[in-house]
Design a protein around this motif. Structure first.
Motif, short mmCIF file in Angstrom:
data_model
loop_
_atom_site.label_atom_id
_atom_site.label_comp_id
_atom_site.label_asym_id
_atom_site.label_seq_id
_atom_site.Cartn_x
_atom_site.Cartn_y
_atom_site.Cartn_z
N ASP A 1 97.25 26.90 61.34
CA ASP A 1 96.66 27.30 60.06
C ASP A 1 95.23 27.80 60.29
N ILE A 2 95.13 29.03 60.77
CA ILE A 2 93.84 29.65 61.04
C ILE A 2 93.50 30.58 59.89
N PRO A 3 92.27 30.54 59.37
CA PRO A 3 91.89 31.49 58.32
C PRO A 3 92.01 32.93 58.83
N PRO A 4 92.42 33.86 57.99
CA PRO A 4 92.56 35.26 58.45
C PRO A 4 91.26 35.84 58.97
N GLN A 5 90.12 35.36 58.47
CA GLN A 5 88.84 35.89 58.93
C GLN A 5 88.60 35.58 60.41
N LEU A 6 89.22 34.53 60.95
CA LEU A 6 88.99 34.11 62.32
C LEU A 6 90.17 34.41 63.23
N GLU A 7 91.20 35.05 62.73
CA GLU A 7 92.40 35.29 63.52
C GLU A 7 92.10 36.18 64.73
N ALA A 8 91.26 37.19 64.54
CA ALA A 8 90.99 38.13 65.63
C ALA A 8 90.12 37.53 66.72
N VAL A 9 89.36 36.49 66.41
CA VAL A 9 88.43 35.91 67.40
C VAL A 9 88.79 34.47 67.73
N LYS A 10 90.02 34.06 67.49
CA LYS A 10 90.40 32.66 67.72
C LYS A 10 90.33 32.30 69.21
N ALA A 11 90.67 33.25 70.08
CA ALA A 11 90.60 32.96 71.51
C ALA A 11 89.15 32.74 71.95
N LYS A 12 88.24 33.55 71.44
CA LYS A 12 86.83 33.39 71.79
C LYS A 12 86.29 32.07 71.25
N ILE A 13 86.71 31.69 70.06
CA ILE A 13 86.25 30.43 69.48
C ILE A 13 86.71 29.26 70.34
N LEU A 14 87.98 29.28 70.75
CA LEU A 14 88.50 28.20 71.58
C LEU A 14 87.76 28.12 72.91
N ALA B 1 76.53 30.12 56.99
CA ALA B 1 77.01 28.91 56.32
C ALA B 1 78.35 29.09 55.62
N SER B 2 78.81 30.32 55.46
CA SER B 2 80.08 30.55 54.77
C SER B 2 80.66 31.87 55.24
N PHE B 3 81.89 32.13 54.80
CA PHE B 3 82.54 33.38 55.14
C PHE B 3 81.90 34.57 54.43
N GLY B 4 81.13 34.30 53.41
CA GLY B 4 80.46 35.39 52.71
C GLY B 4 79.32 36.00 53.50
N ASP B 5 78.86 35.30 54.53
CA ASP B 5 77.79 35.82 55.38
C ASP B 5 78.40 36.79 56.39
N VAL B 6 77.88 38.01 56.41
CA VAL B 6 78.46 39.05 57.27
C VAL B 6 78.17 38.78 58.74
N ARG B 7 77.33 37.81 59.04
CA ARG B 7 76.95 37.56 60.44
C ARG B 7 77.90 36.60 61.15
N PHE B 8 78.93 36.10 60.46
CA PHE B 8 79.69 35.02 61.07
C PHE B 8 80.52 35.52 62.27
N LEU B 9 80.97 36.77 62.28
CA LEU B 9 81.65 37.30 63.45
C LEU B 9 80.69 37.53 64.60
N GLU B 10 79.49 38.01 64.28
CA GLU B 10 78.46 38.15 65.32
C GLU B 10 78.07 36.80 65.89
N ASN B 11 78.08 35.78 65.05
CA ASN B 11 77.77 34.43 65.51
C ASN B 11 78.80 33.96 66.53
N VAL B 12 80.07 34.26 66.29
CA VAL B 12 81.13 33.87 67.22
C VAL B 12 80.96 34.58 68.56
N ASN B 13 80.72 35.88 68.52
CA ASN B 13 80.58 36.65 69.76
C ASN B 13 79.37 36.19 70.58
N ASN B 14 78.25 35.94 69.89
CA ASN B 14 77.05 35.48 70.61
C ASN B 14 77.26 34.11 71.24
#
Length: 856
Positions: free
Chosen positions: A441-454, A479-492
């Protein structure tokens, strides 16, 4: 003096349900009145009538609305209401304060409730039967849940508390009565004329979550009835949503559900503020009608409908509502529980819709309602608020490598039963592969970067356990999915964690030197093995269970420390150990091939071979082991060590077979019976056959050994070293090389070597085992034949045993070699073209024989 019937205090609770509401600041204050004048008016009223007035005020709605036709006055007008009670008639004075701007009005209402022949004792009996009591209910894990018992239904109240029938009221009176009831019902309470349906039981949680139906007293005007019915849908949605919040706020539903309930609770607070403002309009504005109420509440009805449908969907998934298919879901629940236990999950969380499932549901509804601006704004706000605890857990994992998930709702599952101490004995490498896994049960917002998160969290976890980095608090994380930086946060975070671990492995723990050490010991690129086999020959000829392991380990330590050898300078020579594997190499590889499903063909049992061995000897059971510490054990794990051991045993078997054939050649050259011609012509002919067959077998073994070491292992090793050098020189911030890519390159190198050495193909493995077995038995036969010749046994040539045995060896070797060449041609065209090189090397061995087939 008229007699009065006292009304018990408990009976007044039905009409006091809004007593806690505070007037909105926009409500005008009461008209000015002199306190002394008020006291004089109250003094003019008898004591018993003052008491009756308060009781009458709590007994039923007065439906008094401001009337602009009446004259304004500075003082309050005393309203007189005539009421008939049983056999007497009692008049009470009711004080109602009205705004001076809208005037005040006096209304007298007379009720005849009981027949004139009723006794006072009957009145007391009726009142004693109606005794509602509020009590505290047991506390739940929901911190803001209501702890007061549900009020009794209005349908259970006695008849003397029932209001006047709507048939007896005028159209304006009906509208006023319905308006006042609606203001109560919209806040979740029953009114005088609008009550819960008979099928609704407010004591059952699933009934409250589903929402009540309503019944309207008969006699209401049809137009007013239609408008009232449309407004009552909002009341249903509100009551159901409020019950949903109480249920979903329990601890077992997780932090994401709690955040969602808090966001919905804010919406309900704004909704109640709206109802309070509408009540102010009802009390102060004479132009406020039922139609005006429906217009004012229309925007809120859309929001409440969206919240209600969302709550209803979540309740169905959490089994808070009774579903028609609930009886058929037992098997599915059992399968979910078993799957969760296998993956190290929690049984309690298998049924609940929580964590990523809630965020997924909100995202899907947001996509569906993208064309509705109101619904899109509402769902976006709920998604952002509900994702806050999820983002907190995500930031903890990305920046600290810690899983803070008390309710098992985060996308990363941690199986705490798997510890790094088991790495040395666990051949499945569970610590890296199964210690941390991804939930479904992964949120769709994180589906593309789930491997990087793990991987980011796993990298930091390893670095933290090695105590090589100081993970500072990240203050500027989204702090939330509304912040556009959350994907950049994962990559960094992924780049940062990868840089830490890669530098740790390549520099601090000298991973490249480890790879070179493994090559020296396991892939036979060092001179230590020949010395070790020569010194330990006496022990290695024994059965595997009779070998002295301490002696072999001492001999190995002596050889690797010999001055001038390559292994003497190896800093990891202490990690090499000797051990015996009672399972033969062919049996071990056959099991792996069958389990992997690559080939279903199995080898024949040992009894079907030419001359089965009684027990494995030291040469066939010898293997090396390599001890590595954490975190290098993540890259060089037990599965990786097993691949090295397979290559070592395979090359050792070829080297040992080569030594046997060379030993036979040396024996035949230094023995006079072989080097000098005999007078027996037949014996000389078969001696030439043995010379030729031994030379063909030796050529086969040497060509195969050269192919495996030079063309397969060395070429793949050089390619792997180039990738490793790129990883060492890469700028880590670009994210080109990662730890997992390094691990995968290492495994790919070993798998490629195994495949091109024909150790993963069942058919080639079977064919090779037959040829090797034939060569081994031939070496044993020639050794025994040499001893017979040295004894001068002249009868040996007269028997047909020599002819039969040599022909049999020639037949087996030539036949299986030709079949091997055919299979190599086939698999070179379908799987790996490298096998063409081996086919070219072996094609000349069967030259000028009966098995001389087409060239490769």
């Amino acid at each position: 003096m008229s007699s009065s019937v006292p009304v018990p205090a408990q009976g007044r609770e039905l009409n006091d349900t809004r007593a806690d509401l505070r007037p909105h600041p926009s409500i005008p204050k009461v008209g000015s009145r002199n306190e002394k004048q008020q006291e004089r008016e109250r003094d003019q009223v008898p004591g018993d009538e003052r008491q009756s007035s308060s009781e009458c005020l709590t007994r039923g709605p007065s439906h008094r609305r401001p009337n602009p036709s009446l004259k304004q006055s500075s003082g309050a007008i005393v309203e007189r209401i005539s009421e008939t009670s049983r056999t007497t008639t009692r008049k009470t004075l009711v004080l109602r304060h009205r705004n001076a701007e809208h005037g005040q009005q006096t209304e007298t209402r007379t009720k005849a409730n009981v027949p004139s022949d009723a006794r006072p004792n009957d009145s007391a009996a009726l009142q004693s039967s109606w005794n509602p009591i509020a009590s505290l209910i047991p506390q739940t894990t929901a911190p803001l849940a209501i702890r007061i018992s549900v009020p009794p239904l209005a349908s259970q109240a006695p008849k003397f508390l029932q209001p006047t029938s709507l048939h007896k009221l005028t159209l304006e009176g009906q509208e006023a009565a319905i308006l006042e009831d609606l203001l109560s019902v919209l806040m979740g309470y029953e009114g005088q004329y609008i009550r819960f349906a008979k099928s609704y039981n407010n004591a059952l949680e699933h009934n409250r979550i589903a929402g009540p139906g309503f019944s309207i007293s008969p006699g209401l005007d049809r137009g007013l009835h239609d408008i009232t019915t449309s407004i009552l849908k909002i009341a249903t949605h509100y009551i159901a949503t409020e019950a949903f919040i109480e249920a979903q706020s329990r601890a077992e539903f997780g932090l994401v559900n709690h955040a969602l309930c808090a966001a919905i609770r804010k919406l309900l607070h704004d909704y109640l503020v709206l109802i309070g403002q509408l009540e102010t309009q009802f009390l102060t504005n004479s132009a406020f009608t039922l139609h005006v109420l429906s217009l004012h509440i229309l925007p809120a009805s859309r929001l409440m409908f969206q919240v209600y449908t969302l709550a209803h969907d979540i309740s169905l998934r959490n089994a808070l509502l009774k579903d028609q298919d609930s009886d058929n879901e037992f098997d599915d629940d059992e399968n979910d529980i078993l799957l969760s236990l296998q993956q190290g999950g929690d049984i309690g969380s298998t049924r609940f819709c929580m964590g990523g499932s809630i965020l997924t549901l909100l995202t899907q509804r947001l996509e569906i309602m993208a064309g509705d601006p109101t619904a899109r704004s509402l769902l976006s706000s709920l998604l952002n608020e509900a994702s806050r605890p999820y983002m907190m857990m995500l930031n903890q994992w990305l920046h600290h490598g810690i899983v803070k998930d008390p309710h098992s709702e985060f996308m990363i599952r941690e199986q705490q039963s798997i510890r790094r101490e088991r790495l040395e004995e666990d051949y499945t490498d569970e610590y890296w592969d199964r210690r941390y896994t991804i939930r479904h049960d992964i949120p769709p917002q994180l589906e593309a970067v789930k491997a990087k998160i793990l991987l980011a969290g796993k990298y930091l976890k390893v670095v933290r356990e090695c105590r090589r980095v100081d993970t500072k608090a990240i203050t500027d994380s989204p702090a939330s999915f509304g912040d556009v930086r959350f994907l950049e946060n994962v990559n960094n975070a992924y780049s940062r964690a990868n840089e830490y671990l890669l530098q740790l492995l390549l520099t601090t723990y000298s991973l490249p030197m480890r790879f070179h050490s493994l090559k020296h010991y396991f892939i036979l690129q060092s001179d230590f093995l020949s010395s070790f086999l020569e010194l330990g020959a006496s022990e290695l000829r024994k059965p595997a269970d009779k070998v002295n392991m301490n002696k072999l380990q001492s001999l190995l330590d002596l050889v690797v420390r010999q001055p001038g050898s390559l292994t003497a300078q190896d800093p990891f020579k202490e990690d090499v150990k000797v051990e015996m594997n009672p399972i033969s190499l062919i049996d071990s590889l056959t099991r792996v091939v069958n389990i992997s499903g690559e080939q279903s063909e199995t080898l024949p049992p040992p009894a079907a071979q030419l001359e089965p061995e009684k027990a494995p000897v030291g040469y066939t059971s010898l293997q090396l082991d390599y001890i590595v510490a954490f975190p290098v054990s993540l890259v060089i794990g037990r599965k990786t060590i097993w691949r090295y051991q397979v290559l070592f045993r395979y090359l050792l078997s070829l080297r040992h077979l080569e030594q046997q054939l060379v030993f036979n050649w040396q024996t035949q050259n230094r023995t006079s019976c072989w080097s000098y011609k005999s007078s027996n012509t037949k014996l000389e002919i078969w001696k030439r056959h043995i010379f030729a067959l031994r030379a063909r077998m030796l050529a086969f073994v040497q060509q195969l050994l050269s192919f495996c070491t030079s063309e397969v292992i060395e070429s793949n090793w050089q390619a792997f070293m180039k990738k490793l050098a790129v990883g060492e020189k890469t700028n880590f911030k670009t994210g080109i090389r990662t730890v997992d890519e390094l691990m995968q390159d290492h495994v790919d190198f070993l798998d490629t070597c195994l495949k091109e050495c024909m150790l993963t193909n069942g058919r080639l493995l079977k064919r090779h085992s037959k040829i090797a077995r034939t060569c081994t038995l031939f070496a044993l036969f020639t050794e025994r034949f040499s001893r017979e010749l040295e004894k001068g046994d002249t009868d040996l040539s007269d028997s047909g045993q020599l002819v039969t045995v040599v022909k049999r060896f020639e037949l087996h070797f030539g036949k299986h070699l030709q079949l091997l060449l055919d299979e190599l041609n086939y698999f070179a065209a379908t799987e790996s073209a490298v096998l063409l090189g081996l086919c070219a090397r072996l094609s000349t061995i069967n030259h000028s024989t009966e098995f001389d087939g087409p060239k490769c």
